[in-house]
Design a protein around this motif. Structure first.
Motif, mmCIF file in Angstrom:
data_model
loop_
_atom_site.group_PDB
_atom_site.id
_atom_site.type_symbol
_atom_site.label_atom_id
_atom_site.label_comp_id
_atom_site.label_asym_id
_atom_site.label_seq_id
_atom_site.Cartn_x
_atom_site.Cartn_y
_atom_site.Cartn_z
ATOM 1 N N HIS A 153 -59.562 -10.474 -7.350
ATOM 2 C CA HIS A 153 -60.642 -9.928 -6.542
ATOM 3 C C HIS A 153 -60.153 -8.914 -5.517
ATOM 4 O O HIS A 153 -60.819 -7.929 -5.231
ATOM 5 N N TRP A 186 -69.322 -6.785 -2.852
ATOM 6 C CA TRP A 186 -70.151 -7.975 -3.089
ATOM 7 C C TRP A 186 -71.616 -7.556 -3.202
ATOM 8 O O TRP A 186 -72.431 -7.890 -2.379
ATOM 9 N N GLY A 243 -73.414 -8.304 -5.907
ATOM 10 C CA GLY A 243 -74.082 -9.290 -6.736
ATOM 11 C C GLY A 243 -73.269 -10.560 -6.796
ATOM 12 O O GLY A 243 -72.051 -10.540 -6.625
ATOM 13 N N SER A 244 -73.950 -11.679 -7.021
ATOM 14 C CA SER A 244 -73.287 -12.979 -7.111
ATOM 15 C C SER A 244 -73.643 -13.629 -8.443
ATOM 16 O O SER A 244 -74.734 -13.419 -8.976
ATOM 17 N N ASP A 245 -72.715 -14.379 -8.956
ATOM 18 C CA ASP A 245 -72.930 -15.067 -10.230
ATOM 19 C C ASP A 245 -72.750 -16.560 -9.991
ATOM 20 O O ASP A 245 -71.772 -17.163 -10.415
ATOM 21 N N TYR A 246 -73.723 -17.153 -9.284
ATOM 22 C CA TYR A 246 -73.613 -18.563 -8.935
ATOM 23 C C TYR A 246 -73.879 -19.439 -10.163
ATOM 24 O O TYR A 246 -74.778 -19.146 -10.955
ATOM 25 N N ASP A 272 -63.331 -10.565 -12.248
ATOM 26 C CA ASP A 272 -63.517 -11.054 -10.877
ATOM 27 C C ASP A 272 -64.239 -12.400 -10.903
ATOM 28 O O ASP A 272 -65.331 -12.525 -11.457
ATOM 29 N N ARG A 281 -70.728 -6.908 -12.621
ATOM 30 C CA ARG A 281 -71.837 -6.230 -13.291
ATOM 31 C C ARG A 281 -72.724 -5.490 -12.298
ATOM 32 O O ARG A 281 -73.331 -4.466 -12.638
ATOM 33 N N VAL A 313 -66.978 -12.227 -7.019
ATOM 34 C CA VAL A 313 -68.223 -11.462 -7.003
ATOM 35 C C VAL A 313 -68.543 -11.034 -8.436
ATOM 36 O O VAL A 313 -67.696 -11.077 -9.320
ATOM 37 N N ASP A 314 -69.778 -10.623 -8.655
ATOM 38 C CA ASP A 314 -70.221 -10.229 -9.996
ATOM 39 C C ASP A 314 -69.967 -8.739 -10.203
ATOM 40 O O ASP A 314 -70.651 -7.904 -9.611
#
Length: 251
Positions: free
Chosen positions: A216, A111, A113-116, A192, A198, A195-196
Motif C-alpha cells: 500500500h 483512499w 474507495g474501500s472494499d470492506y 492493495d 479500482r 484501499v480499493d
C-alpha cells in the motif's frame, strides 16, 4: 493536525536560477508519522527540490471536512503556488481541497474507495451508529500489506481499530468526491489490501496512473527506488512528467 516544515534551502532554487520559493505540501496517510523511517526517506528526496510541508492527519475523527480538509485549506491559504503529494487518507482529503495556489497533484494509493468484507446493508447499519470510539478492529494494517520495507515502528503506530463514526465520514467523503483535477496523477498497486485500487481507475484515465508491484505504501515498497524520480517528475510537470517516464520503471 500537525504540520512540520523541512527547508534546507532547496525550495529557493528554481530551474531558472531565480530565487523563487517552491513549496510542496505532503499530506500523509492514516497513521503515518514524520518519525517513520520510510516517510522520512521520501521527505528527504522531496526536500532536495522543495520546501516540504508535511501534514500528519489526526487519526480518530468524526468529520473529514472539518478535521482534515478545512485545516489543510487554512494552512494552504498562507502558501503561494505549491504542488501537493498525498498518500492514502491524505489523498481523500486532498481530493476535496480547494486552494488558490494549488498546482500539480500526485496521489499515492489514494483512499478513494474501500472494499470492506461486509454486505452493504451491514456496512450501512454500522456506519450509521453514533459511536465515536474505535471499536471496529482493523487487521489489514500489517507489514506485508504496507510494504516489504515497513518497519516495526510503522506497524506499532498503525491504527488497530476505527469508530463507526469514522467509517461513516470516510464513506460519505468517498461518495461525494468532486471530479478529479486535470493535473492529477496517481501511483497504486493492484494488489492493495488496504484501499480499493479500482476507485483510482474510476476517477483517472490509464495514462495518468502508474502501477507498481508492492504494498500500500510506495515509500515502504522496493519499487520506491525505481519510481521516486517519476513521482518527482509528476510533481514538477503533472501528467506530462508521468507520460515521459519509461514504463519499465514500474517493473
Amino acid at each position: 493536525m500537525q504540520i512540520r516544515i523541512y527547508d534546507d534551502g532547496a525550495g529557493r532554487r528554481s530551474a531558472s536560477g531565480t530565487d523563487e520559493v517552491r513549496d510542496c505540501l505532503f499530506v500523509l496517510g492514516w497513521g503515518n508519522r514524520c518519525r517513520h523511517e520510510n516517510v522520512q526517506w521520501l521527505v528527504d528526496r522531496l526536500a532536495e527540490r522543495y520546501r516540504v510541508h508535511v501534514a500528519e492527519l489526526p487519526t480518530h475523527i468524526t468529520d473529514v471536512e472539518r478535521e482534515w480538509v478545512t485545516p489543510l485549506a487554512e494552512y494552504a491559504a498562507d502558501l503561494d503556488r505549491f504542488h501537493v503529494l498525498s498518500h492514502s487518507a491524505g489523498g481523500l482529503a486532498v481530493a476535496h481541497l480547494e486552494a488558490d495556489g494549488l498546482g500539480n497533484c500526485v496521489y499515492l494509493s489514494p483512499w478513494w474507495g474501500s472494499d470492506y468484507p461486509l454486505p452493504a446493508f451491514v456496512l450501512g447499519a454500522l456506519t450509521s451508529l453514533p459511536i465515536s470510539r474505535p471499536v471496529v478492529p482493523f487487521s489489514e494494517l500489517e507489514a506485508d500489506a504496507l510494504g516489504s520495507l515497513a518497519t516495526d515502528q510503522q506497524v506499532a503506530d498503525a491504527p488497530t481499530a476505527a469508530s463507526p463514526a469514522f467509517l461513516g465520514t470516510i464513506d460519505r467523503a468517498q461518495r461525494r468526491l468532486p471530479p478529479a483535477r486535470e493535473n492529477a496523477v496517481a501511483f497504486c498497486t493492484l494488489t492493495d489490501a488496504i484501499v480499493d485500487p479500482r476507485a483510482v481507475g474510476h476517477r483517472l484515465p490509464a495514462d495518468r496512473i502508474r502501477l507498481y508491484d508492492g504494498g500500500h505504501e510506495l515509500f515502504s515498497s522496493t519499487a520506491r527506488e525505481a519510481l521516486t524520480e517519476t513521482v518527482l517528475e509528476a510533481l514538477e510537470r503533472g501528467p506530462a512528467g508521468l507520460r515521459a517516464a519509461d514504463p519499465r520503471e514500474a517493473q
